[in-house]
Design a protein around this motif. Structure first.
Motif, mmCIF file in Angstrom:
data_model
loop_
_atom_site.group_PDB
_atom_site.id
_atom_site.type_symbol
_atom_site.label_atom_id
_atom_site.label_comp_id
_atom_site.label_asym_id
_atom_site.label_seq_id
_atom_site.Cartn_x
_atom_site.Cartn_y
_atom_site.Cartn_z
ATOM 1 N N THR A 9 0.818 -1.201 0.000
ATOM 2 C CA THR A 9 0.000 0.000 0.000
ATOM 3 C C THR A 9 0.860 1.264 0.000
ATOM 4 O O THR A 9 1.928 1.308 0.604
ATOM 5 C CB THR A 9 -0.937 0.034 1.223
ATOM 6 N N LYS A 10 0.394 2.281 -0.704
ATOM 7 C CA LYS A 10 1.093 3.563 -0.744
ATOM 8 C C LYS A 10 0.550 4.531 0.311
ATOM 9 O O LYS A 10 0.955 5.691 0.355
ATOM 10 C CB LYS A 10 0.948 4.193 -2.136
ATOM 11 N N ILE A 14 -0.454 3.247 8.089
ATOM 12 C CA ILE A 14 -0.822 1.829 8.152
ATOM 13 C C ILE A 14 -1.641 1.623 9.417
ATOM 14 O O ILE A 14 -1.220 2.031 10.510
ATOM 15 C CB ILE A 14 0.425 0.926 8.185
ATOM 16 N N GLY A 120 3.610 -1.097 3.760
ATOM 17 C CA GLY A 120 3.786 0.167 3.081
ATOM 18 C C GLY A 120 5.237 0.413 2.732
ATOM 19 O O GLY A 120 6.023 -0.521 2.515
ATOM 20 N N GLU A 121 5.623 1.683 2.687
ATOM 21 C CA GLU A 121 6.972 2.048 2.271
ATOM 22 C C GLU A 121 7.930 2.275 3.437
ATOM 23 O O GLU A 121 9.143 2.365 3.224
ATOM 24 C CB GLU A 121 6.911 3.321 1.418
#
Length: 276
Positions: A9-10, A14, A120-121
């Motif tokens: 996910t971007k 989260i 995520g990132e």
């Protein structure tokens, strides 16, 4: 990477839900200290579904089943699959790991046995096994310590949430604190060189805790069944209701969290019990 779950996910935030210590039984009518654990677990899940907290996944932090029963683990899978979110688990002192490995995996729906979560990132979650089979207290074996260090070295750029079952800080309850994580300072020494470790999350104590430990945000969450009374040297139960925890992991490393308790039902334990 076989043991790694990747959520690409971007999203900048989260969102996680923690459920802990359901203590389910083979018998649907099984009770722990006067509370029907399946009924209270169902109520927690029902109220999680009704919230507007749009979470990515669920962390189940041990003591899933009280009596090592196949039925208890299968019933857990059947109930949490209704949330239609990935579920990741770790063992508690009451769990039987061979059956957890057999039943709590992706073949039974959303439940997943992976312990390394890349979210995520900017975040990772490390799910640790603090169980010492046959006794209530916890200990992180050398494999667990080495594994934590390897994942922190592998992803030094990611913020980290460490998750386990047993507690680290005192609850000011002598009967409960004897069942803590016995080598917590070894864990602290392992984490110390890595500046991106932000939080530690656990269950086990059947009560809420939000504190600081060696600079880490330390969080414990109410059980989905019976609650233990804090600040009580002798075994004592609380009349607070079952609950869960919502967690937001932000892209700048902040952790925003809150504990929720059920509002639409009431579960009261047998206050005359002297232990379990």
């Amino acid at each position: 990477m076989r043991n790694t779950y990747i959520d690409n996910t971007k999203a900048k935030v989260i969102r996680l839900v923690q459920i802990t210590d359901p203590h389910l039984f083979k018998d649907e009518n099984g009770e722990l200290l006067g509370i029907n654990t399946l009924a209270s677990f169902n109520q927690v899940l029902r109220e999680i579904q009704e919230t507007d907290f749009d979470f990515n996944l669920i962390l189940a932090t041990g003591d899933i089943v009280q009596d090592s029963s196949d039925e208890g683990y299968l019933r857990f899978c059947e109930r949490v699959n209704r949330l239609n979110k990935p579920v990741f688990w770790l063992p508690g002192n009451h769990d039987f790991q061979p059956k957890m490995q057999e039943y709590l995996n992706s073949e039974h729906g959303c439940v997943n046995s992976r312990k390394h979560l890349l979210l995520g990132e900017t975040w990772q979650v490390l799910m640790l096994d603090s169980q010492v089979f046959g006794v209530p207290h916890g200990h992180l074996g050398q494999y667990q310590i080495d594994w934590v260090m390897s994942k922190l070295k592998e992803h030094p750029e990611r913020y980290t949430l460490v998750v386990l079952h047993h507690h680290i800080l005192s609850t000011n309850s002598a009967w409960l604190d004897q069942h803590n994580l016995r080598n917590s300072e070894e864990l602290a020494q392992t984490l110390a060189p890595f500046r991106n470790v932000k939080g530690i999350l656990h269950g086990h104590i059947h009560q809420q805790m939000d504190a600081k430990w060696h600079g880490y945000q330390l969080m414990a969450t109410p059980s989905t069944c019976v609650q233990f009374k804090p600040d009580s040297n002798h075994f004592a139960l609380d009349t607070l209701q079952p609950g869960w925890r919502e967690i937001e992991l932000h892209a700048n490393g902040d952790i925003v969290t809150r504990v929720k308790r059920i509002q639409q039902a009431e579960f009261l334990p047998n206050m005359h019990e002297e232990g379990y």
